[in-house]
Design a protein around this motif. Structure first.
Motif, PDB file in Angstrom:
ATOM      1  N   GLU A 122       0.825  -1.211   0.000  1.00  0.00           N
ATOM      2  CA  GLU A 122       0.000   0.000   0.000  1.00  0.00           C
ATOM      3  C   GLU A 122       0.854   1.254   0.000  1.00  0.00           C
ATOM      4  OE1 GLU A 122      -2.537   1.074   3.523  1.00  0.00           O
ATOM      5  OE2 GLU A 122      -4.142   0.568   2.117  1.00  0.00           O
ATOM      6  N   ASP A 123       1.996   1.201   0.691  1.00  0.00           N
ATOM      7  CA  ASP A 123       2.804   2.405   0.869  1.00  0.00           C
ATOM      8  C   ASP A 123       4.234   2.262   0.359  1.00  0.00           C
ATOM      9  OD1 ASP A 123       3.571   0.560   2.709  1.00  0.00           O
ATOM     10  OD2 ASP A 123       3.606   1.922   4.428  1.00  0.00           O
ATOM     11  N   SER A 124       4.522   1.177  -0.346  1.00  0.00           N
ATOM     12  CA  SER A 124       5.896   0.979  -0.803  1.00  0.00           C
ATOM     13  C   SER A 124       5.945  -0.044  -1.928  1.00  0.00           C
ATOM     14  CB  SER A 124       6.790   0.511   0.355  1.00  0.00           C
ATOM     15  OG  SER A 124       6.390  -0.782   0.790  1.00  0.00           O
ATOM     16  N   ALA A 125       7.099  -0.083  -2.591  1.00  0.00           N
ATOM     17  CA  ALA A 125       7.363  -1.102  -3.609  1.00  0.00           C
ATOM     18  C   ALA A 125       8.756  -1.663  -3.340  1.00  0.00           C
ATOM     19  CB  ALA A 125       7.283  -0.508  -5.013  1.00  0.00           C
ATOM     20  N   THR A 126       8.852  -2.967  -3.196  1.00  0.00           N
ATOM     21  CA  THR A 126      10.116  -3.634  -2.890  1.00  0.00           C
ATOM     22  C   THR A 126      10.538  -4.462  -4.097  1.00  0.00           C
ATOM     23  OG1 THR A 126       9.549  -3.765  -0.539  1.00  0.00           O
ATOM     24  CG2 THR A 126      11.293  -5.230  -1.337  1.00  0.00           C
ATOM     25  N   GLU A 127      11.773  -4.274  -4.536  1.00  0.00           N
ATOM     26  CA  GLU A 127      12.256  -4.931  -5.739  1.00  0.00           C
ATOM     27  C   GLU A 127      13.188  -6.095  -5.388  1.00  0.00           C
ATOM     28  OE1 GLU A 127      12.608  -4.608 -10.176  1.00  0.00           O
ATOM     29  OE2 GLU A 127      11.183  -4.009  -8.636  1.00  0.00           O
ATOM     30  N   LEU A 128      12.903  -7.270  -5.941  1.00  0.00           N
ATOM     31  CA  LEU A 128      13.757  -8.452  -5.791  1.00  0.00           C
ATOM     32  C   LEU A 128      14.353  -8.765  -7.157  1.00  0.00           C
ATOM     33  CD1 LEU A 128      11.319 -10.675  -3.660  1.00  0.00           C
ATOM     34  CD2 LEU A 128      13.050  -9.068  -2.827  1.00  0.00           C
ATOM     35  N   VAL A 129      15.674  -8.742  -7.237  1.00  0.00           N
ATOM     36  CA  VAL A 129      16.357  -8.852  -8.531  1.00  0.00           C
ATOM     37  C   VAL A 129      17.160 -10.147  -8.583  1.00  0.00           C
ATOM     38  CG1 VAL A 129      17.977  -7.750 -10.114  1.00  0.00           C
ATOM     39  CG2 VAL A 129      16.492  -6.340  -8.692  1.00  0.00           C
ATOM     40  N   GLU A 130      16.849 -11.010  -9.530  1.00  0.00           N
ATOM     41  CA  GLU A 130      17.602 -12.247  -9.715  1.00  0.00           C
ATOM     42  C   GLU A 130      18.924 -11.957 -10.419  1.00  0.00           C
ATOM     43  OE1 GLU A 130      15.344 -15.111 -11.862  1.00  0.00           O
ATOM     44  OE2 GLU A 130      13.772 -15.283 -10.335  1.00  0.00           O
ATOM     45  N   PRO A 131      19.943 -12.807 -10.198  1.00  0.00           N
ATOM     46  CA  PRO A 131      21.195 -12.629 -10.943  1.00  0.00           C
ATOM     47  C   PRO A 131      21.004 -12.974 -12.416  1.00  0.00           C
ATOM     48  CG  PRO A 131      21.258 -14.673  -9.678  1.00  0.00           C
ATOM     49  CD  PRO A 131      20.000 -13.952  -9.260  1.00  0.00           C
ATOM     50  N   SER A 132      21.784 -12.331 -13.246  1.00  0.00           N
ATOM     51  CA  SER A 132      21.730 -12.592 -14.687  1.00  0.00           C
ATOM     52  C   SER A 132      22.625 -13.769 -15.037  1.00  0.00           C
ATOM     53  CB  SER A 132      22.183 -11.361 -15.467  1.00  0.00           C
ATOM     54  OG  SER A 132      21.373 -10.250 -15.165  1.00  0.00           O
ATOM     55  N   GLY A 133      22.318 -14.415 -16.161  1.00  0.00           N
ATOM     56  CA  GLY A 133      23.139 -15.507 -16.644  1.00  0.00           C
ATOM     57  C   GLY A 133      24.425 -15.022 -17.289  1.00  0.00           C
ATOM     58  N   MET A 134      25.383 -15.924 -17.420  1.00  0.00           N
ATOM     59  CA  MET A 134      26.689 -15.599 -17.997  1.00  0.00           C
ATOM     60  C   MET A 134      26.581 -15.428 -19.515  1.00  0.00           C
ATOM     61  SD  MET A 134      29.982 -15.178 -17.351  1.00  0.00           S
ATOM     62  CE  MET A 134      30.157 -15.901 -15.705  1.00  0.00           C
ATOM     63  N   ILE A 135      27.196 -14.360 -20.020  1.00  0.00           N
ATOM     64  CA  ILE A 135      27.242 -14.101 -21.455  1.00  0.00           C
ATOM     65  C   ILE A 135      28.587 -14.593 -21.995  1.00  0.00           C
ATOM     66  CG2 ILE A 135      27.059 -12.348 -23.255  1.00  0.00           C
ATOM     67  CD1 ILE A 135      24.526 -12.738 -21.528  1.00  0.00           C
ATOM     68  N   SER A 136      28.559 -15.307 -23.093  1.00  0.00           N
ATOM     69  CA  SER A 136      29.782 -15.877 -23.647  1.00  0.00           C
ATOM     70  C   SER A 136      30.474 -14.874 -24.576  1.00  0.00           C
ATOM     71  CB  SER A 136      29.463 -17.151 -24.430  1.00  0.00           C
ATOM     72  OG  SER A 136      28.793 -16.826 -25.645  1.00  0.00           O
ATOM     73  N   PRO A 137      31.800 -15.049 -24.789  1.00  0.00           N
ATOM     74  CA  PRO A 137      32.511 -14.181 -25.740  1.00  0.00           C
ATOM     75  C   PRO A 137      31.905 -14.226 -27.141  1.00  0.00           C
ATOM     76  CG  PRO A 137      34.081 -15.386 -24.383  1.00  0.00           C
ATOM     77  CD  PRO A 137      32.726 -15.952 -24.077  1.00  0.00           C
ATOM     78  N   GLY A 138      31.429 -15.397 -27.556  1.00  0.00           N
ATOM     79  CA  GLY A 138      30.814 -15.503 -28.875  1.00  0.00           C
ATOM     80  C   GLY A 138      29.541 -14.691 -28.986  1.00  0.00           C
ATOM     81  N   GLU A 139      28.744 -14.653 -27.904  1.00  0.00           N
ATOM     82  CA  GLU A 139      27.503 -13.868 -27.919  1.00  0.00           C
ATOM     83  C   GLU A 139      27.807 -12.377 -27.960  1.00  0.00           C
ATOM     84  OE1 GLU A 139      24.848 -17.204 -25.499  1.00  0.00           O
ATOM     85  OE2 GLU A 139      25.946 -15.662 -24.385  1.00  0.00           O
ATOM     86  N   ILE A 140      28.862 -11.966 -27.258  1.00  0.00           N
ATOM     87  CA  ILE A 140      29.273 -10.564 -27.297  1.00  0.00           C
ATOM     88  C   ILE A 140      29.727 -10.182 -28.705  1.00  0.00           C
ATOM     89  CG2 ILE A 140      30.982  -8.891 -26.459  1.00  0.00           C
ATOM     90  CD1 ILE A 140      30.939 -10.448 -23.782  1.00  0.00           C
ATOM     91  N   GLN A 141      30.509 -11.031 -29.327  1.00  0.00           N
ATOM     92  CA  GLN A 141      30.994 -10.737 -30.678  1.00  0.00           C
ATOM     93  C   GLN A 141      29.843 -10.680 -31.677  1.00  0.00           C
ATOM     94  OE1 GLN A 141      34.246  -9.892 -31.512  1.00  0.00           O
ATOM     95  NE2 GLN A 141      33.138  -9.262 -33.369  1.00  0.00           N
ATOM     96  N   THR A 142      28.857 -11.552 -31.504  1.00  0.00           N
ATOM     97  CA  THR A 142      27.691 -11.525 -32.394  1.00  0.00           C
ATOM     98  C   THR A 142      26.956 -10.195 -32.287  1.00  0.00           C
ATOM     99  OG1 THR A 142      27.416 -13.926 -32.232  1.00  0.00           O
ATOM    100  CG2 THR A 142      25.513 -12.664 -32.974  1.00  0.00           C
ATOM    101  N   LEU A 143      26.806  -9.699 -31.059  1.00  0.00           N
ATOM    102  CA  LEU A 143      26.159  -8.398 -30.878  1.00  0.00           C
ATOM    103  C   LEU A 143      26.970  -7.296 -31.548  1.00  0.00           C
ATOM    104  CD1 LEU A 143      23.988  -6.573 -29.630  1.00  0.00           C
ATOM    105  CD2 LEU A 143      25.407  -6.435 -27.569  1.00  0.00           C
TER     106      LEU A 143
END
Length: 402
Positions: A122-143
């Motif tokens: 009612e008076d607030s918003a609480t954020e729960l953030v999951e960890p992100s997955g690992m990005i590979s060098p190949g995926e970075i190069q593709t981007l």
């Protein structure tokens, strides 16, 4: 392939999420750690700072989307759902070559997409953030390869670099991305809203800031600026004095020595308290010289909402970045009817013509109005354009020091 005549915006949002909103029942409207809480509603939407910016730009768009979103999007049901919701939010259509603008820079990664959960009380918003997955060098190069293709074939008007990076991304990723885009579009308007990878990013920006024509802004909230500058403020929820603001700016520029020659503006938000814009002029005797503007944050009471209405601040800062970029792009060209409605264009030009108006300050003022307007909508960074317009009329710009 010939260069497209249409101008596009690129949003760098490499750390997306599926956003889940857990809305507490009216029987237990307050979040109490250790207690059992039951939801009255579960809502699923889009999360991630770059994704939030894209959503706001979609809301502001007078027609189809002109936004490329660079993102690492996990495979699986969560990633599929996020992509579908982004397509809906961005009025997604294929360009003249039959290429989806959204999918052009989306890299579907081997890891699953994270989920961020907002517990709405009612008076607030609480954020729960999951960890992100690992990005590979190949995926970075593709981007990087895809960015090179997109920016070599299309005109890029604006660039927005948003948020954190997932594991596996090098700290200089944003610097490398900016360098690649700058090869073809050195004068693209650039709004930066991140606190990671700043040093290599500033180092690149410093090398070609002589051709950017004053088009580079760091947008940051006061608490983040103070942490980076090692300046203490009495409270993250309190209004800061002009002296505290200037101390934070000065110490930030002293800590990040490449920031002053790299940046033209530092836009500082502080929740419902006044925002500030530092327009960096030059350096004298080792000290940065800048004009400082104070911008009021309009009250949501202007919109005459129901007294029982809740506010939803998650993603509001991202809407500030999006609104700033959209307004800035519009004010720098003669015709932006495909981006913003005629009412928005007229309002921007009217404020620009008012005493003390300059393009960066007016653009930031519109961004502030967009951030405030987004607080009235449950979904992250969604807004009603007419709400933003009404609030924009009440954002006052005042030059307070030079």
């Amino acid at each position: 392939m010939a260069l497209h005549l249409e101008a596009f915006s690129i949003v760098i949002g490499v750390n997306p999420a599926l956003q889940k909103r857990f809305i507490l029942s009216s029987k237990t409207p307050t979040l109490i750690p250790g207690d059992v809480h039951r939801a009255s509603q579960i809502q699923v939407g889009i999360g991630g700072k770059g994704q939030d910016v894209s959503v706001t730009l979609g809301c502001l768009s007078a027609d189809k989307s002109y936004v490329f979103l660079a993102q690492f999007l996990g495979k699986g049901p969560a990633g599929d759902l996020a992509l579908t919701k982004l397509q809906e939010a961005l009025h997604e259509v294929d360009d003249s070559d039959g290429i989806s603008l959204l999918e052009a820079l989306t890299i579907r990664t081997a890891t699953s997409l994270r989920t961020c959960t907002t517990i709405v009380a009612e008076d607030s918003a609480t954020e729960l953030v999951e960890p992100s997955g690992m990005i590979s060098p190949g995926e970075i190069q593709t981007l990087m390869d895809k960015i090179d293709i997109v920016t070599s074939e299309r005109s890029v008007r604006g660039l927005c670099i948003m948020g954190s990076m997932p594991p596996g991304c090098p700290q200089n990723l944003y610097g490398h991305i900016l360098a690649k885009i700058a090869i073809h579009h050195p004068k693209a308007i650039t709004v930066i809203d991140t606190v990671v990878g700043l040093e290599p990013l500033f180092q690149h920006m410093r090398t070609n800031n002589d051709v950017t024509e004053g088009n580079r802004m760091l947008k940051i909230n006061l608490a983040e600026l103070c942490r980076l500058a090692n300046v203490t403020v009495k409270s993250e929820t309190a209004e800061a004095s002009q002296g505290q603001i200037k101390d934070a700016i000065n110490d930030f520029l002293a800590t990040f020595t490449d920031a002053q020659p790299a940046l033209d503006y530092i836009a500082i938000t502080n929740g419902c308290h006044p925002a500030h814009l530092a327009c960096i002029q030059c350096e004298s005797k080792g000290k940065a010289i800048y004009d400082l503007f104070r911008l009021s944050v309009p009250s949501l009471s202007i919109l005459q909402l129901d007294i029982q209405s809740k506010t939803f601040p998650i993603g509001a800062g991202d809407s500030v970045a999006a609104g700033t970029l959209a307004a800035w792009e519009c004010l720098c060209i003669n015709d932006c009817t495909e981006r913003l409605s005629s009412d928005v264009q007229n309002a921007l030009k009217q404020k620009l013509d008012s005493p003390g108006g300059n393009i960066a300050a007016v653009s930031f003022a519109f961004g502030i109005a967009c951030g405030s307007a987004s607080c009235t909508q449950e979904e992250n960074s969604v807004l009603v354009v007419n709400d933003a317009l009404r609030l924009f009329g009440h954002v006052e710009i005042e030059k307070v020091s030079h």
